[in-house]
Design a protein around this motif. Structure first.
Motif, PDB file in Angstrom:
ATOM      1  N   ALA A 291      -9.929  -5.808 -52.405  1.00 49.88           N
ATOM      2  CA  ALA A 291      -8.723  -6.347 -51.773  1.00 49.88           C
ATOM      3  C   ALA A 291      -9.133  -7.306 -50.665  1.00 49.88           C
ATOM      4  CB  ALA A 291      -7.852  -5.229 -51.210  1.00 49.88           C
ATOM      5  N   GLY A 292      -8.676  -8.548 -50.742  1.00 46.51           N
ATOM      6  CA  GLY A 292      -9.005  -9.527 -49.706  1.00 46.51           C
ATOM      7  C   GLY A 292      -9.232 -10.912 -50.295  1.00 46.51           C
ATOM      8  N   CYS A 293      -9.772 -11.818 -49.524  1.00 43.56           N
ATOM      9  CA  CYS A 293     -10.154 -11.562 -48.150  1.00 43.56           C
ATOM     10  C   CYS A 293      -8.969 -11.876 -47.232  1.00 43.56           C
ATOM     11  CB  CYS A 293     -11.355 -12.404 -47.757  1.00 43.56           C
ATOM     12  SG  CYS A 293     -11.905 -12.154 -46.071  1.00 43.56           S
ATOM     13  N   ASN A 294      -8.622 -10.912 -46.398  1.00 43.54           N
ATOM     14  CA  ASN A 294      -7.509 -11.095 -45.485  1.00 43.54           C
ATOM     15  C   ASN A 294      -7.865 -12.079 -44.380  1.00 43.54           C
ATOM     16  OD1 ASN A 294      -4.766 -10.003 -44.793  1.00 43.54           O
ATOM     17  ND2 ASN A 294      -5.793  -9.607 -42.855  1.00 43.54           N
ATOM     18  N   GLU A 295      -6.946 -12.958 -44.052  1.00 48.94           N
ATOM     19  CA  GLU A 295      -7.152 -13.931 -42.975  1.00 48.94           C
ATOM     20  C   GLU A 295      -6.703 -13.309 -41.660  1.00 48.94           C
ATOM     21  OE1 GLU A 295      -5.202 -17.523 -44.139  1.00 48.94           O
ATOM     22  OE2 GLU A 295      -6.303 -17.652 -46.041  1.00 48.94           O
ATOM     23  N   GLY A 296      -7.584 -12.544 -41.051  1.00 50.37           N
ATOM     24  CA  GLY A 296      -7.296 -11.768 -39.857  1.00 50.37           C
ATOM     25  C   GLY A 296      -7.866 -10.381 -40.033  1.00 50.37           C
ATOM     26  N   ALA A 297      -8.387  -9.814 -38.959  1.00 53.57           N
ATOM     27  CA  ALA A 297      -9.080  -8.533 -39.052  1.00 53.57           C
ATOM     28  C   ALA A 297      -8.113  -7.367 -39.207  1.00 53.57           C
ATOM     29  CB  ALA A 297      -9.939  -8.321 -37.810  1.00 53.57           C
ATOM     30  N   ASN A 298      -8.607  -6.291 -39.808  1.00 55.47           N
ATOM     31  CA  ASN A 298      -7.888  -5.015 -39.878  1.00 55.47           C
ATOM     32  C   ASN A 298      -8.772  -3.963 -39.231  1.00 55.47           C
ATOM     33  OD1 ASN A 298      -5.287  -5.375 -41.301  1.00 55.47           O
ATOM     34  ND2 ASN A 298      -6.593  -6.168 -42.939  1.00 55.47           N
ATOM     35  N   LEU A 299      -8.598  -3.811 -37.915  1.00 58.90           N
ATOM     36  CA  LEU A 299      -9.476  -2.987 -37.101  1.00 58.90           C
ATOM     37  C   LEU A 299      -8.703  -1.857 -36.434  1.00 58.90           C
ATOM     38  CD1 LEU A 299     -11.223  -5.998 -35.338  1.00 58.90           C
ATOM     39  CD2 LEU A 299     -12.293  -4.540 -37.058  1.00 58.90           C
ATOM     40  N   GLY A 300      -9.313  -0.697 -36.323  1.00 63.93           N
ATOM     41  CA  GLY A 300      -8.699   0.415 -35.600  1.00 63.93           C
ATOM     42  C   GLY A 300      -7.893   1.323 -36.504  1.00 63.93           C
ATOM     43  N   GLU A 301      -7.849   2.604 -36.118  1.00 64.16           N
ATOM     44  CA  GLU A 301      -7.125   3.597 -36.919  1.00 64.16           C
ATOM     45  C   GLU A 301      -5.658   3.244 -37.081  1.00 64.16           C
ATOM     46  OE1 GLU A 301      -9.535   7.778 -36.148  1.00 64.16           O
ATOM     47  OE2 GLU A 301      -7.722   7.344 -35.002  1.00 64.16           O
ATOM     48  N   TYR A 302      -5.046   2.736 -36.015  1.00 64.05           N
ATOM     49  CA  TYR A 302      -3.605   2.507 -36.057  1.00 64.05           C
ATOM     50  C   TYR A 302      -3.207   1.373 -36.986  1.00 64.05           C
ATOM     51  CZ  TYR A 302      -3.993  -1.639 -33.023  1.00 64.05           C
ATOM     52  OH  TYR A 302      -4.282  -2.879 -32.503  1.00 64.05           O
ATOM     53  N   VAL A 303      -4.149   0.521 -37.374  1.00 63.53           N
ATOM     54  CA  VAL A 303      -3.854  -0.613 -38.242  1.00 63.53           C
ATOM     55  C   VAL A 303      -3.931  -0.234 -39.717  1.00 63.53           C
ATOM     56  CG1 VAL A 303      -4.719  -2.877 -38.970  1.00 63.53           C
ATOM     57  CG2 VAL A 303      -4.565  -2.336 -36.546  1.00 63.53           C
ATOM     58  N   LEU A 304      -4.709   0.782 -40.040  1.00 64.66           N
ATOM     59  CA  LEU A 304      -5.008   1.069 -41.440  1.00 64.66           C
ATOM     60  C   LEU A 304      -3.753   1.301 -42.279  1.00 64.66           C
ATOM     61  CD1 LEU A 304      -8.111   3.411 -41.030  1.00 64.66           C
ATOM     62  CD2 LEU A 304      -8.064   0.948 -41.468  1.00 64.66           C
ATOM     63  N   GLY A 305      -2.794   2.032 -41.756  1.00 66.90           N
ATOM     64  CA  GLY A 305      -1.590   2.316 -42.530  1.00 66.90           C
ATOM     65  C   GLY A 305      -0.643   1.140 -42.656  1.00 66.90           C
ATOM     66  N   ARG A 306      -0.786   0.154 -41.773  1.00 74.60           N
ATOM     67  CA  ARG A 306       0.093  -1.019 -41.819  1.00 74.60           C
ATOM     68  C   ARG A 306      -0.408  -2.080 -42.779  1.00 74.60           C
ATOM     69  NH1 ARG A 306       0.203  -2.419 -35.442  1.00 74.60           N
ATOM     70  NH2 ARG A 306       1.062  -0.461 -34.629  1.00 74.60           N
ATOM     71  N   SER A 307      -1.688  -2.170 -42.912  1.00 73.99           N
ATOM     72  CA  SER A 307      -2.305  -3.279 -43.629  1.00 73.99           C
ATOM     73  C   SER A 307      -2.065  -3.211 -45.125  1.00 73.99           C
ATOM     74  CB  SER A 307      -3.819  -3.284 -43.360  1.00 73.99           C
ATOM     75  OG  SER A 307      -4.496  -4.120 -44.257  1.00 73.99           O
ATOM     76  N   GLY A 308      -1.544  -4.297 -45.680  1.00 69.31           N
ATOM     77  CA  GLY A 308      -1.398  -4.360 -47.128  1.00 69.31           C
ATOM     78  C   GLY A 308      -2.745  -4.429 -47.812  1.00 69.31           C
ATOM     79  N   THR A 309      -3.694  -5.115 -47.193  1.00 66.30           N
ATOM     80  CA  THR A 309      -5.043  -5.219 -47.758  1.00 66.30           C
ATOM     81  C   THR A 309      -5.676  -3.837 -47.889  1.00 66.30           C
ATOM     82  OG1 THR A 309      -5.338  -7.402 -46.757  1.00 66.30           O
ATOM     83  CG2 THR A 309      -7.331  -6.242 -47.421  1.00 66.30           C
ATOM     84  N   VAL A 310      -5.667  -3.076 -46.803  1.00 62.60           N
ATOM     85  CA  VAL A 310      -6.247  -1.728 -46.831  1.00 62.60           C
ATOM     86  C   VAL A 310      -5.447  -0.817 -47.755  1.00 62.60           C
ATOM     87  CG1 VAL A 310      -6.767   0.304 -45.423  1.00 62.60           C
ATOM     88  CG2 VAL A 310      -7.233  -1.989 -44.525  1.00 62.60           C
TER      89      VAL A 310
END
Length: 286
Positions: free
Chosen positions: A88-107
């Protein structure tokens, strides 16, 4: 297990530069890469799932009028059921931190793949704090570190047994422009990390009678006030390394003596509360 066929998806949309960068890299390494990706931008939709989606033929595979989770389900169950790995990717912008994981469509696409027991890699590229990704004129060279790392992991991680212990890898790479990140001619080193636990979201009223949400983490990254300890994904990426976090699909579960005790006493405690069977609510007798 050998890797021959890759299902490639993302959340920014099938026609974005980051998606093309990974498709090109993985194809040049000899893999059969089939795109099953959103037809339009689906950023930050998490694991949102549709009931029905429209699928269009695309020069790279399939464009889906749906979310990244839709793409993973549709791809692995119908369009590319013989995929060995999901990227999945490459996303244009980082997906960092526990709180981001559930929001990210890439993850979330990688998480969805994990439930199919298919190894998955979610890859994102860090755009320096304070910069608006929409204002960048990105080209394939900017994704050099993200592409190289992803290709390396696809080549070696499955055979090395990595996915016998984890479900997916969350990869965040620096931008390869030689100014805000490592020089694209040199490999950015990989660091195995854990997602940062720091959370600094808040909200404030606006004069227009609204409420604005703030992610203070990005403000701190912009000023160099980075509180994350060594070994975390955010610390690694800001210091110019590729962060690779080995993760399991949610949700982990563990028994706790206090909760077990509450369950055992449920029928005898609060006997004064009656359940209203007609409307499914409870009322208390005082």
């Amino acid at each position: 297990m050998s890797v021959d066929r890759i299902l490639l998806t993302n959340d920014d949309g099938i026609d974005t530069v980051g998606f093309r960068a990974l498709h090109r890299t993985l194809s040049k390494r000899g893999y059969d890469v089939v795109a099953v990706a959103p037809a339009a931008d689906q950023s930050s939709v998490g694991r949102s799932l549709s009931t029905d989606v429209v699928v269009h033929d695309h020069e790279l595979g399939y464009a889906v009028e749906g979310t990244p989770a839709d793409c993973a389900v549709v791809g692995l169950s119908e369009l590319v059921p013989d995929a060995d790995v999901v990227v999945a990717g490459c996303n244009e912008g980082a997906n960092l931190g526990e709180y981001v994981l559930g929001r990210s469509g890439t993850v979330s696409a990688a998480v969805e793949a994990a439930f199919f027991d298919v190894p998955a890699i979610a890859t994102s590229m860090y755009v320096p704090a304070g910069e608006d990704p929409s204002e960048w004129s990105l080209d394939l060279r900017d994704f050099a570190h993200a592409s190289a790392t992803t290709g390396f992991l696809v080549d070696h991680a499955v055979g090395a047994g990595v996915f016998e212990q984890v479900d997916y890898l969350n990869v965040n790479a620096p931008m390869a422009d030689g100014e805000t990140g490592p020089n694209p001619a040199e490999r950015a080193p990989i660091e195995v990390t854990e997602p940062s636990q720091l959370y600094e979201m808040d909200a404030s009223r606006t004069p227009e009678n609204g409420v604005r949400l703030h992610d203070r983490i990005w403000d701190r990254m912009e000023t160099g006030d980075l509180p994350d300890p060594p070994g975390t994904d955010r610390r690694a990426i800001v210091e110019g390394r590729v962060s690779v976090s080995p993760l399991t699909a949610p949700h982990t579960s563990g028994h706790h003596e206090a909760l077990d005790g509450l369950a055992e006493t449920y029928e005898s405690v609060d006997a004064g509360v009656e359940i209203d069977a007609d409307v499914g609510t409870s009322t208390s007798e005082n």
